[in-house]
Design an enzyme around this catalytic site. Structure first.
Site, PDB file in Angstrom:
ATOM      1  N   GLU A  98      33.739  28.469  44.097  1.00 49.99           N
ATOM      2  CA  GLU A  98      34.868  28.350  43.169  1.00 49.99           C
ATOM      3  C   GLU A  98      36.137  27.953  43.915  1.00 49.99           C
ATOM      4  OE1 GLU A  98      34.689  28.401  40.030  1.00 49.99           O
ATOM      5  OE2 GLU A  98      32.679  29.259  39.725  1.00 49.99           O
ATOM      6  N   CYS A 119      33.969  37.761  37.250  1.00 53.41           N
ATOM      7  CA  CYS A 119      33.912  37.022  38.518  1.00 53.41           C
ATOM      8  C   CYS A 119      35.288  36.515  38.879  1.00 53.41           C
ATOM      9  CB  CYS A 119      32.902  35.882  38.417  1.00 53.41           C
ATOM     10  SG  CYS A 119      31.221  36.504  38.244  1.00 53.41           S
ATOM     11  N   HIS A 174      29.572  31.070  42.570  1.00 52.81           N
ATOM     12  CA  HIS A 174      28.669  31.294  41.430  1.00 52.81           C
ATOM     13  C   HIS A 174      27.316  30.659  41.734  1.00 52.81           C
ATOM     14  CE1 HIS A 174      31.774  32.393  38.215  1.00 52.81           C
ATOM     15  NE2 HIS A 174      30.765  33.214  37.995  1.00 52.81           N
TER      16      HIS A 174
HETATM   17  N1  PCA Z   1      28.729  36.945  36.578  1.00 49.82           N
HETATM   18  C1  PCA Z   1      29.793  37.232  35.647  1.00 49.82           C
HETATM   19  C2  PCA Z   1      30.190  38.647  35.921  1.00 49.82           C
HETATM   20  C3  PCA Z   1      29.072  39.227  36.717  1.00 49.82           C
HETATM   21  C4  PCA Z   1      28.295  38.076  37.186  1.00 49.82           C
HETATM   22  O1  PCA Z   1      27.353  38.107  38.006  1.00 49.82           O
HETATM   23  C5  PCA Z   1      30.909  36.194  35.670  1.00 49.82           C
HETATM   24  O2  PCA Z   1      30.615  35.010  35.919  1.00 49.82           O
HETATM   25  O3  PCA Z   1      32.060  36.512  35.401  1.00 49.82           O
END
Ligand code: PCA
Length: 199
Positions: free
Chosen positions: A80, A142, A166
């Protein structure tokens, strides 16, 4: 020896398992590149997850922080670029539904990752793993945790690389969920090792 705090999340929403939890538990204690990995799992709770991350940072005193989250439906590894100062979206695991409020009252609108996200993407693609920089971590947990980590180091003026990656679903999750793209667990773990070696 450098220490890397690597975090994952518990399952949430309609995802019965979270592959980030399995990856973090597997890499905990390993030596990767110049870093000894300390793995921790965070809850999916707007009132607690950010504080949990800060507590772990203060306990572990890491030289770098990488947080992992599942992006169910994405099909690449996506470091990100930026976290925004906003909580919004669906209910967390404890029934709280945010409504667009700021994460840190007087904080910046956005904070950029201090991880080498371009090197991560280039090393991943060179190794044959689909990857690209993501320009939004969303407004759920996240993004919240990424923002809190970056804001902590900004306040402390410490130059500790910190940020968020992610990942797609694992095959096991995709089988249970039924409607999302997936990677093998082994490839997910290999990719995270490559990201860590990019530090
Ligand atoms: N993904 C979520 C919250 C926990 C996770 O593993 C997110 O993308 O916000």
């Amino acid at each position: 020896m450098n220490t890397l705090l690597l975090t994952g999340f518990e399952p949430f929403l309609d995802f019965p398992l979270n592959p980030t939890m399995e990856i973090v538990n597997e890499l905990d204690g390993e030596l990767i590149g110049d870093y000894r990995i300390v793995g921790k799992i965070l809850t999916v709770d707007f009132s607690k997850s950010g504080d949990q991350l800060i507590r772990e940072i203060e306990t572990v005193n890491p030289d770098a922080v990488i947080s992992l989250g599942l992006a169910g439906g994405r099909f690449k590894i996506t470091p990100e670029r930026i976290a925004i100062n906003c909580n919004d979206g669906e209910e967390d695991n404890y029934g709280y539904k945010p409504d667009g409020e700021r994460i840190v009252e007087n904080g910046s609108d956005g904070l950029f990752s201090t991880l080498p996200i371009k090197d991560m993407v280039s090393n991943l693609t060179k190794a044959g793993f689909p990857a690209e920089i993501s320009n939004t971590a969303g407004t759920y947990l996240c993004n919240n945790v990424m923002y809190r980590g970056l804001s902590y180091f900004q306040k402390d003026q410490k130059s500790v690389p910190s940020g968020f990656i992610h990942i797609p679903a694992s095959h096991q999750l995709a089988v249970e969920h039924g409607k999302i793209a997936s990677w093998s667990h082994d490839d997910l773990v290999k990719s995270i090792r490559i990201c860590i070696k990019s530090l």
